[in-house]
Scaffold this motif. Sequence first.
Motif, PDB file in Angstrom:
ATOM      1  N   ALA A 202      -9.739 -32.487 -15.377  1.00 23.97           N
ATOM      2  CA  ALA A 202      -8.596 -33.164 -14.762  1.00 23.97           C
ATOM      3  C   ALA A 202      -7.378 -33.116 -15.677  1.00 23.97           C
ATOM      4  CB  ALA A 202      -8.963 -34.615 -14.449  1.00 23.97           C
ATOM      5  N   LEU A 203      -7.610 -33.263 -16.996  1.00 24.48           N
ATOM      6  CA  LEU A 203      -6.516 -33.210 -17.961  1.00 24.48           C
ATOM      7  C   LEU A 203      -5.856 -31.834 -17.975  1.00 24.48           C
ATOM      8  CD1 LEU A 203      -4.912 -34.548 -20.220  1.00 24.48           C
ATOM      9  CD2 LEU A 203      -6.771 -33.987 -21.797  1.00 24.48           C
ATOM     10  N   ILE A 204      -6.661 -30.785 -17.887  1.00 21.60           N
ATOM     11  CA  ILE A 204      -6.113 -29.433 -17.864  1.00 21.60           C
ATOM     12  C   ILE A 204      -5.315 -29.200 -16.580  1.00 21.60           C
ATOM     13  CG2 ILE A 204      -6.741 -26.982 -17.731  1.00 21.60           C
ATOM     14  CD1 ILE A 204      -9.025 -27.601 -19.673  1.00 21.60           C
ATOM     15  N   LEU A 205      -5.787 -29.726 -15.460  1.00 24.01           N
ATOM     16  CA  LEU A 205      -5.034 -29.607 -14.207  1.00 24.01           C
ATOM     17  C   LEU A 205      -3.660 -30.268 -14.343  1.00 24.01           C
ATOM     18  CD1 LEU A 205      -7.797 -30.370 -11.545  1.00 24.01           C
ATOM     19  CD2 LEU A 205      -6.648 -28.189 -11.924  1.00 24.01           C
ATOM     20  N   ILE A 206      -3.625 -31.465 -14.920  1.00 22.96           N
ATOM     21  CA  ILE A 206      -2.355 -32.186 -15.085  1.00 22.96           C
ATOM     22  C   ILE A 206      -1.447 -31.458 -16.072  1.00 22.96           C
ATOM     23  CG2 ILE A 206      -1.337 -34.333 -15.947  1.00 22.96           C
ATOM     24  CD1 ILE A 206      -3.919 -35.725 -14.892  1.00 22.96           C
ATOM     25  N   SER A 207      -2.019 -30.954 -17.174  1.00 18.44           N
ATOM     26  CA  SER A 207      -1.220 -30.229 -18.159  1.00 18.44           C
ATOM     27  C   SER A 207      -0.620 -28.968 -17.551  1.00 18.44           C
ATOM     28  CB  SER A 207      -2.078 -29.870 -19.372  1.00 18.44           C
ATOM     29  OG  SER A 207      -2.488 -31.023 -20.056  1.00 18.44           O
ATOM     30  N   SER A 208      -1.386 -28.276 -16.729  1.00 11.58           N
ATOM     31  CA  SER A 208      -0.867 -27.079 -16.065  1.00 11.58           C
ATOM     32  C   SER A 208       0.312 -27.426 -15.167  1.00 11.58           C
ATOM     33  CB  SER A 208      -1.975 -26.420 -15.234  1.00 11.58           C
ATOM     34  OG  SER A 208      -3.080 -26.075 -16.028  1.00 11.58           O
ATOM     35  N   LEU A 209       0.164 -28.484 -14.370  1.00 13.32           N
ATOM     36  CA  LEU A 209       1.256 -28.905 -13.495  1.00 13.32           C
ATOM     37  C   LEU A 209       2.474 -29.337 -14.300  1.00 13.32           C
ATOM     38  CD1 LEU A 209      -0.567 -30.958 -10.705  1.00 13.32           C
ATOM     39  CD2 LEU A 209       0.571 -28.741 -10.456  1.00 13.32           C
ATOM     40  N   GLY A 210       2.235 -30.017 -15.432  1.00 18.67           N
ATOM     41  CA  GLY A 210       3.348 -30.451 -16.276  1.00 18.67           C
ATOM     42  C   GLY A 210       4.142 -29.285 -16.813  1.00 18.67           C
ATOM     43  N   PHE A 211       3.442 -28.245 -17.278  1.00 17.16           N
ATOM     44  CA  PHE A 211       4.136 -27.048 -17.761  1.00 17.16           C
ATOM     45  C   PHE A 211       4.926 -26.391 -16.630  1.00 17.16           C
ATOM     46  CE2 PHE A 211       4.196 -22.436 -18.133  1.00 17.16           C
ATOM     47  CZ  PHE A 211       4.820 -22.268 -19.364  1.00 17.16           C
ATOM     48  N   LEU A 212       4.293 -26.242 -15.480  1.00 13.54           N
ATOM     49  CA  LEU A 212       4.977 -25.625 -14.337  1.00 13.54           C
ATOM     50  C   LEU A 212       6.226 -26.410 -13.952  1.00 13.54           C
ATOM     51  CD1 LEU A 212       1.896 -24.758 -12.077  1.00 13.54           C
ATOM     52  CD2 LEU A 212       3.266 -23.160 -13.423  1.00 13.54           C
ATOM     53  N   ALA A 213       6.127 -27.745 -13.998  1.00 12.07           N
ATOM     54  CA  ALA A 213       7.268 -28.583 -13.621  1.00 12.07           C
ATOM     55  C   ALA A 213       8.470 -28.337 -14.523  1.00 12.07           C
ATOM     56  CB  ALA A 213       6.859 -30.059 -13.662  1.00 12.07           C
ATOM     57  N   VAL A 214       8.222 -28.180 -15.832  1.00 13.23           N
ATOM     58  CA  VAL A 214       9.320 -27.952 -16.779  1.00 13.23           C
ATOM     59  C   VAL A 214       9.979 -26.602 -16.529  1.00 13.23           C
ATOM     60  CG1 VAL A 214       9.874 -27.539 -19.205  1.00 13.23           C
ATOM     61  CG2 VAL A 214       8.448 -29.474 -18.567  1.00 13.23           C
ATOM     62  N   VAL A 215       9.177 -25.555 -16.386  1.00 11.62           N
ATOM     63  CA  VAL A 215       9.744 -24.212 -16.234  1.00 11.62           C
ATOM     64  C   VAL A 215      10.453 -24.067 -14.892  1.00 11.62           C
ATOM     65  CG1 VAL A 215       9.220 -21.748 -16.236  1.00 11.62           C
ATOM     66  CG2 VAL A 215       7.999 -23.269 -17.782  1.00 11.62           C
ATOM     67  N   VAL A 216       9.888 -24.672 -13.848  1.00 10.90           N
ATOM     68  CA  VAL A 216      10.563 -24.654 -12.545  1.00 10.90           C
ATOM     69  C   VAL A 216      11.926 -25.335 -12.645  1.00 10.90           C
ATOM     70  CG1 VAL A 216      10.494 -25.660 -10.228  1.00 10.90           C
ATOM     71  CG2 VAL A 216       8.498 -24.459 -11.115  1.00 10.90           C
ATOM     72  N   MET A 217      12.003 -26.419 -13.414  1.00  9.46           N
ATOM     73  CA  MET A 217      13.269 -27.142 -13.566  1.00  9.46           C
ATOM     74  C   MET A 217      14.287 -26.342 -14.377  1.00  9.46           C
ATOM     75  SD  MET A 217      14.033 -30.678 -15.668  1.00  9.46           S
ATOM     76  CE  MET A 217      13.081 -31.768 -14.618  1.00  9.46           C
TER      77      MET A 217
END
Length: 446
Positions: free
Chosen positions: A289-304
Amino acid sequence: MPAAEEPAHFRRELGLLDATVVVAGGIIGVGIFANPSNVARVVGDAPGILFAWAAGGLVALIGAFVWAELASRLPHVGGQYVYLDRAYPPVVGFLYGVALLVIINGGGLAAVSILFATYVDRSVVALGPTGIPLVGALALVTLTAINAVGIRAGKWTNNVLMATKIGGMVALVGLVLGHGAPPASRFAVGPGALDGTSVRTLFTALVPILFAYGGWQSCASIAGEMRDPARNLPRANVLGVMMVVSLYLLLNVTYLWVLPPSGVAASTALAADVAREVAGEAGARFVSALILISSLGFLAVVVMTGPRLCYAMARNGLFFARAGRLHPRFQTPVFALWFQTSMSVALILTNSYDQLLSYVVFADWLFFGLTAGAVFVLRRQPPPTTPVALTPGHPYTTGLFIVVAAGVVVNSLFAYPTQSAIGAAILAAAALFYATVHRRSMRAHA
């Protein structure tokens, strides 16, 4: 329109904390959960492993200071593109924009989206070979839609994801160190402790380490949406990197506390194996679950952050004109956001994670080195009227960063010759395109 001229209608919604979260969130992805195994396969003892991660942290911190100086000199939308555009001929900034869109961000977003969907397939619901790329693309499209409706929505999404993943990492550390078991590795540092860690060994280990530390440059692209960017952007760079270095070293101690270096090297799912050792299958599911959240967090930054560079290029006439316009209601570069996502979705549907990962390294560190070199050029130009955050130890620290960047690029040429050749071919084609268009423009104005 020069990149330095910011339109008045950008909404300055981001403070120092938000910017620091963007810096740290752009670094903390999935690398810290897997790359320590790659490092342990190169460096076989605990002191050497920690020394290598500390050395990588030092390089990242130098990079943060270099970017802090550049950001204080040029606190404008577009970040790294603006620095290259001001220090070198315009073609260099153009090539970086192409590399970012097609290789660095395009490949990075696609790779992490695939990894996210792979972990969904393993730990949540079976997706199969067809479902994995579709779910990866859906995650990317969803985050793009959130960022399209305003910087505030993107900010809160990023802040919540970042707080969750840092909390999860701290919980993992607490779970292990509070377990009461004696350490599985020897951490003693004495005479001869690092004799087995040669310069060549260290440099080989630095390749996965520096990939895990990469991302401190992300925040510079959103300078136009920060409050007092000349002051807050340099601080955010340094604070964000220092936070990540501390967390990464602590996590490596955690891994080595549970497993000896040989066990770390042998693991194919390191964080999950460590959590399973101290908390059974519940611990392994927690890490998933932590890896899923970390992946989404990285994607959120780069998308922004990525589309802001496309916006700056468009304002300079080097990209589609529509990318240089903001949505009349949301004040976001909507066209640039969806264009970046469409490029990444195309890569998601045609490449694997490993191919995309090696595809990114060559271009990323090539332009890291060139951007650090911009400090030497810009210091010879008239200084800005606002205070400048000078890089400590320049020119030695800046020079060291450039040498490391060159080493990573050369290493990638040998380690990933096909992907590096593709990256070089893309840049060569972009340079040829630029030269052709530039000559036509010169004739038209003659």
